[in-house]
Write a protein that holds these residues in place. Structure first.
Motif, short mmCIF file in Angstrom:
data_model
loop_
_atom_site.label_atom_id
_atom_site.label_comp_id
_atom_site.label_asym_id
_atom_site.label_seq_id
_atom_site.Cartn_x
_atom_site.Cartn_y
_atom_site.Cartn_z
N ALA A 59 0.82 -1.22 0.00
CA ALA A 59 0.00 0.00 0.00
C ALA A 59 0.86 1.27 0.00
O ALA A 59 1.99 1.27 0.49
CB ALA A 59 -0.91 0.00 1.22
N ASP A 60 0.30 2.34 -0.57
CA ASP A 60 0.99 3.65 -0.49
C ASP A 60 0.76 4.28 0.87
O ASP A 60 1.61 4.96 1.41
CB ASP A 60 0.46 4.58 -1.59
N TYR A 61 -0.44 4.07 1.42
CA TYR A 61 -0.75 4.59 2.76
C TYR A 61 -1.55 3.54 3.51
O TYR A 61 -2.49 2.97 2.96
CB TYR A 61 -1.58 5.88 2.69
N ILE A 62 -1.15 3.33 4.75
CA ILE A 62 -1.92 2.43 5.62
C ILE A 62 -2.42 3.32 6.75
O ILE A 62 -1.69 4.20 7.23
CB ILE A 62 -1.03 1.34 6.25
N GLY A 63 -3.63 3.10 7.18
CA GLY A 63 -4.11 3.94 8.27
C GLY A 63 -5.39 3.42 8.86
O GLY A 63 -5.95 2.41 8.42
N ASP A 64 -5.87 4.16 9.88
CA ASP A 64 -7.19 3.87 10.43
C ASP A 64 -8.20 4.67 9.61
O ASP A 64 -7.85 5.35 8.64
CB ASP A 64 -7.25 4.17 11.94
N SER A 65 -9.45 4.60 10.00
CA SER A 65 -10.50 5.22 9.17
C SER A 65 -10.30 6.72 9.00
O SER A 65 -10.54 7.26 7.91
CB SER A 65 -11.87 4.95 9.80
N LEU A 66 -9.86 7.40 10.05
CA LEU A 66 -9.67 8.85 9.94
C LEU A 66 -8.50 9.17 9.01
O LEU A 66 -8.63 10.01 8.09
CB LEU A 66 -9.43 9.49 11.32
N GLN A 67 -7.39 8.50 9.21
CA GLN A 67 -6.21 8.79 8.36
C GLN A 67 -6.53 8.52 6.89
O GLN A 67 -6.10 9.27 6.01
CB GLN A 67 -5.04 7.90 8.80
N LEU A 68 -7.27 7.47 6.63
CA LEU A 68 -7.57 7.13 5.23
C LEU A 68 -8.55 8.13 4.62
O LEU A 68 -8.41 8.50 3.45
CB LEU A 68 -8.11 5.70 5.13
N ALA A 69 -9.48 8.63 5.42
CA ALA A 69 -10.41 9.66 4.91
C ALA A 69 -9.61 10.94 4.62
O ALA A 69 -9.83 11.61 3.60
CB ALA A 69 -11.52 9.92 5.92
N GLN A 70 -8.68 11.27 5.53
CA GLN A 70 -7.85 12.47 5.31
C GLN A 70 -7.00 12.31 4.06
O GLN A 70 -6.87 13.23 3.26
CB GLN A 70 -6.97 12.72 6.54
N LYS A 71 -6.43 11.13 3.89
CA LYS A 71 -5.59 10.88 2.71
C LYS A 71 -6.43 10.93 1.43
O LYS A 71 -6.03 11.51 0.42
CB LYS A 71 -4.90 9.52 2.89
N ALA A 72 -7.62 10.35 1.50
CA ALA A 72 -8.51 10.37 0.33
C ALA A 72 -8.88 11.81 -0.04
O ALA A 72 -9.02 12.15 -1.22
CB ALA A 72 -9.78 9.56 0.61
N ALA A 73 -9.00 12.66 0.97
CA ALA A 73 -9.38 14.05 0.71
C ALA A 73 -8.23 14.85 0.09
O ALA A 73 -8.47 15.81 -0.64
CB ALA A 73 -9.83 14.71 2.02
N SER A 74 -6.99 14.44 0.35
CA SER A 74 -5.87 15.27 -0.09
C SER A 74 -5.08 14.68 -1.27
O SER A 74 -4.18 15.33 -1.80
CB SER A 74 -4.90 15.50 1.08
N THR A 75 -5.42 13.49 -1.71
CA THR A 75 -4.59 12.85 -2.76
C THR A 75 -4.67 13.59 -4.11
O THR A 75 -5.70 14.17 -4.45
CB THR A 75 -4.99 11.37 -2.96
N THR A 76 -3.57 13.52 -4.84
CA THR A 76 -3.54 14.11 -6.18
C THR A 76 -3.60 13.00 -7.25
O THR A 76 -3.49 13.27 -8.44
CB THR A 76 -2.26 14.94 -6.41
N ALA A 77 -3.77 11.77 -6.81
CA ALA A 77 -3.83 10.65 -7.75
C ALA A 77 -5.10 10.74 -8.60
O ALA A 77 -6.08 11.36 -8.19
CB ALA A 77 -3.81 9.33 -6.98
N ASP A 78 -5.07 10.10 -9.76
CA ASP A 78 -6.28 10.07 -10.61
C ASP A 78 -7.21 8.94 -10.21
O ASP A 78 -8.41 9.03 -10.40
CB ASP A 78 -5.88 9.86 -12.09
N ILE A 79 -6.60 7.88 -9.68
CA ILE A 79 -7.40 6.71 -9.28
C ILE A 79 -7.12 6.41 -7.81
O ILE A 79 -5.96 6.38 -7.38
CB ILE A 79 -7.02 5.47 -10.13
#
Ligand code: 13P
Ligand code: SF4
Length: 339
Positions: A59-79
């Protein structure tokens, strides 16, 4: 309604790839292939701590639900490829309408999210006019749309404390987390009667017997566990906080009352310490979440290769569900929380 494009159905519809292609060449280095596809497609692989070790490792990022929501909100990836369960991928889509969100297995649901059907919850909510609705992120987009605030186990205390003391609170869908917060924060709450099949399965008697065998072991538990289990815990916290605790604490042995996936990172971070999964009340491996564990390296490879199954969502529902998530992210940022 959130719409799902099924992998096989779509592949069959497209007619571009036959089903034979879905059988993966056993000589293929899946780690290398997934890595190559991620780069080629500018995709990010987000994985929850409850994923199997191989998936965590790639994985590029592993996290709990909050960290993953934060990462999903800030990613610049297309997919965004979400190796977790359905409500997590749904949250990523709510935050990223223009990005493609794919998930390895459509059947990766959540017993807790399923325990709160939207129509019944809407009727329940009507009985308490004026109450603030706080929903644990482990719920469907429809429940999020009926909520004022979303929370995770990492930020729930901050979210509850942000609500004026004289306002009533409905907490859904996890009655165990709700009861734990209500007691800890001395705040009355109306609780929806839902629970997680993994965190409700621990046996108090077996844990006590294990503690007798390992008198120096600390018992640590996720707040989705029942009150009787939390009452005997030395530390209670979200997945990330449990991991942090085992790193900073001095004990050498831990009985861990949560999903077993987190033991991979605990052991990696503290190789000299011993981690014992808390025993369930029967002989099955019930503290493995059957939904989380539906994801495999093979499915991740196929998902990335064909960009399916994809999660799509009705725009009106997305906007309604986004509001309480945005409130959660704002309160978390103000509190300096990173999961
Ligand atoms: P956290 O990731 O917030 O610890 O929640 C655990 C869980 O049950 C996820 O499904
Ligand atoms: Fe849902 Fe429980 Fe599995 Fe988490 S561990 S995804 S709450 S069933």
């Amino acid at each position: 309604m959130a719409e799902i494009v099924d992998f096989k159905e779509k592949v069959a519809q497209l007619g571009e790839v036959g089903f034979l292609d879905i059988h993966i060449d056993p000589t293929l280095d899946l780690f290398a292939e997934i890595d190559r596809l991620k780069k080629e497609k500018n995709a990010v692989l987000l994985a929850h701590y409850y994923q199997e070790a191989d998936i965590q490792d790639i994985a590029d990022y592993i996290g709990d639900s909050l960290q993953l929501a934060q990462k999903a909100a800030s990613t610049t990836a297309d997919i965004i490829l979400f190796a977790g369960v359905h409500f997590m991928a749904e949250t990523a889509k709510i935050l990223n309408p223009t990005k493609k969100v794919i998930l390895p297995d459509l059947k990766a649901g959540c017993s807790l999210a399923d325990s709160c059907p939207p129509q019944e919850f809407a009727a329940f909510k009507k009985k308490f006019p004026g109450y603030a609705v706080v929903s644990y992120i482990n719920c469907s987009a429809e429940i999020k749309a009926l909520s004022d605030y979303i929370c995770t186990s990492s930020n729930a205390e901050f979210i509850i404390n942000a609500i004026p003391a004289d306002r009533g609170i409905i907490f859904a869908p996890d009655k165990n987390l709700g009861a734990y917060l209500s007691k800890k924060l001395n705040r009355e709450m109306v609780l929806w009667d839902g629970s997680c099949m993994v965190h409700e399965i621990f046996s108090l008697e077996k844990i006590v017997r294990l503690q007798e065998k390992h008198p120096k072991a600390k018992m640590i538990a996720h707040p989705e566990c029942e009150a009787a289990i939390l009452d005997i815990a030395d530390y209670i916290g979200s997945t990330t906080n449990l991991l942090k605790y085992t790193i900073s604490d001095e004990a050498q042995e831990y009985i861990v009352a949560t999903e077993t996936g987190i033991l991979h990172k605990m052991q990696e971070a503290s190789p000299h310490k011993t981690f014992i999964p808390a025993p369930p009340n029967n002989s099955c491996a019930c503290n493995d979440c059957p939904h989380m564990k539906l994801n495999t390296l093979e499915k991740i490879y196929l998902c990335l290769k064909y960009e399916l199954p994809e999660l799509l969502m009705d725009e009106e529902l997305r906007l309604q569900a986004k509001l309480p998530i945005d409130r959660m992210l704002e309160i978390s940022a103000a509190a300096g929380l990173k999961g």
